[in-house]
Design an enzyme around this catalytic site. Sequence first.
Site, short mmCIF file in Angstrom:
data_model
loop_
_atom_site.label_atom_id
_atom_site.label_comp_id
_atom_site.label_asym_id
_atom_site.label_seq_id
_atom_site.Cartn_x
_atom_site.Cartn_y
_atom_site.Cartn_z
N PRO A 215 54.28 47.93 52.84
CA PRO A 215 55.64 48.36 52.53
C PRO A 215 55.77 49.85 52.25
CG PRO A 215 54.66 47.42 50.58
CD PRO A 215 53.63 47.26 51.68
N GLY A 216 54.65 50.59 52.26
CA GLY A 216 54.72 52.03 52.14
C GLY A 216 53.96 52.65 50.98
N ASP B 106 54.07 48.85 67.17
CA ASP B 106 52.74 48.26 67.16
C ASP B 106 51.71 49.38 67.32
OD1 ASP B 106 50.34 46.96 67.64
OD2 ASP B 106 51.21 45.45 68.97
N TRP C 234 50.69 53.13 50.44
CA TRP C 234 49.64 54.09 50.81
C TRP C 234 50.27 55.39 51.31
CZ3 TRP C 234 44.30 52.52 53.06
CH2 TRP C 234 43.67 51.66 52.15
N LYS D 196 40.59 48.89 56.15
CA LYS D 196 40.39 47.62 55.45
C LYS D 196 39.76 46.58 56.38
CE LYS D 196 43.89 44.88 54.20
NZ LYS D 196 45.01 44.44 53.34
N ASP E 155 45.44 50.07 56.13
CA ASP E 155 45.46 48.89 55.27
C ASP E 155 45.98 47.70 56.07
OD1 ASP E 155 45.02 47.66 52.80
OD2 ASP E 155 47.08 47.93 52.15
N ASP F 17 54.21 50.98 61.48
CA ASP F 17 54.07 49.57 61.17
C ASP F 17 55.00 48.74 62.05
OD1 ASP F 17 52.72 47.97 58.63
OD2 ASP F 17 54.41 46.90 59.50
#
Length: 260
Positions: free
Chosen positions: A91-92, A148, A94, A213, A173, A131
């Site tokens: 959702p933002g 994408d 990072w 990640k 992430d 995202d």
Amino acid sequence: MAAPVCHVSAVKHITRRFLSCSVALQKTGLKKSKGNQSSNNWLQRQLNDPYVKSAQTEHFRCRSAFKLLEINDRFKIIRPGDTVIDCGAAPGSWSQVAARAINKKDGNKKDGMKGSQTRQNDRDGMVIGVDLQEVEPIEGVLMFSGHDFTLPDTQHKILNTLDNMYANVVLSDMAPSASGNKAFDHERISKLCLSVLKFSSQVLANDGHVVCKLWDGSERKDLLKVMERMFRTVKVIKPDASRSDSAEIFLLGMEFYLRK
């Protein structure tokens, strides 16, 4: 391919909603099923999670901000003036951390793009986020929502935005939606990591860094071998903010030196 589910509205009102749910359950007096008990346990864990509370206090959109904050505090990978690309940004949180880090001056400035002590050609820093989900605007961040990251067209847009400059840091992430099949999910997130590493080999400046990640599993060794050919230092990190019962780890590559 988004970051772990943590909606912006939920972060903003999380305590109020969870308390309301708890009160409602108490008023019904109904016998709890296993499903209800599981939901209650999750709600209680969120209510008692110090990182959730800190995210509210510090105006981060998600507790995951503290994973990157810890990594950056330890290894100083993001500096004022840096160009940072955040893959799977929703959702933002990072992107928020990166935007604050690239614009800090004497430890005081948190937001905005002006007046930062620059590192690359005496210019202001930049954060680019991407995202599949729609991401609400973040000050100091250029966000490619509904894109994408793995598609060549999206990566070309990022390259065009860089305008022949290199990035200092690539963050990921990203994670696929969990299917419940650990081996299958591990294979899918490993492919995302590989896509990030391949992209990093094109866009990172010399001595740049990557954080990616991964859900731990059999592909970990192969991913580390790839990173060891690209970076002078490679580490596997489990931040304190990462829950102990989670399989997530973070692969850190520092000081990029091999461009393919």
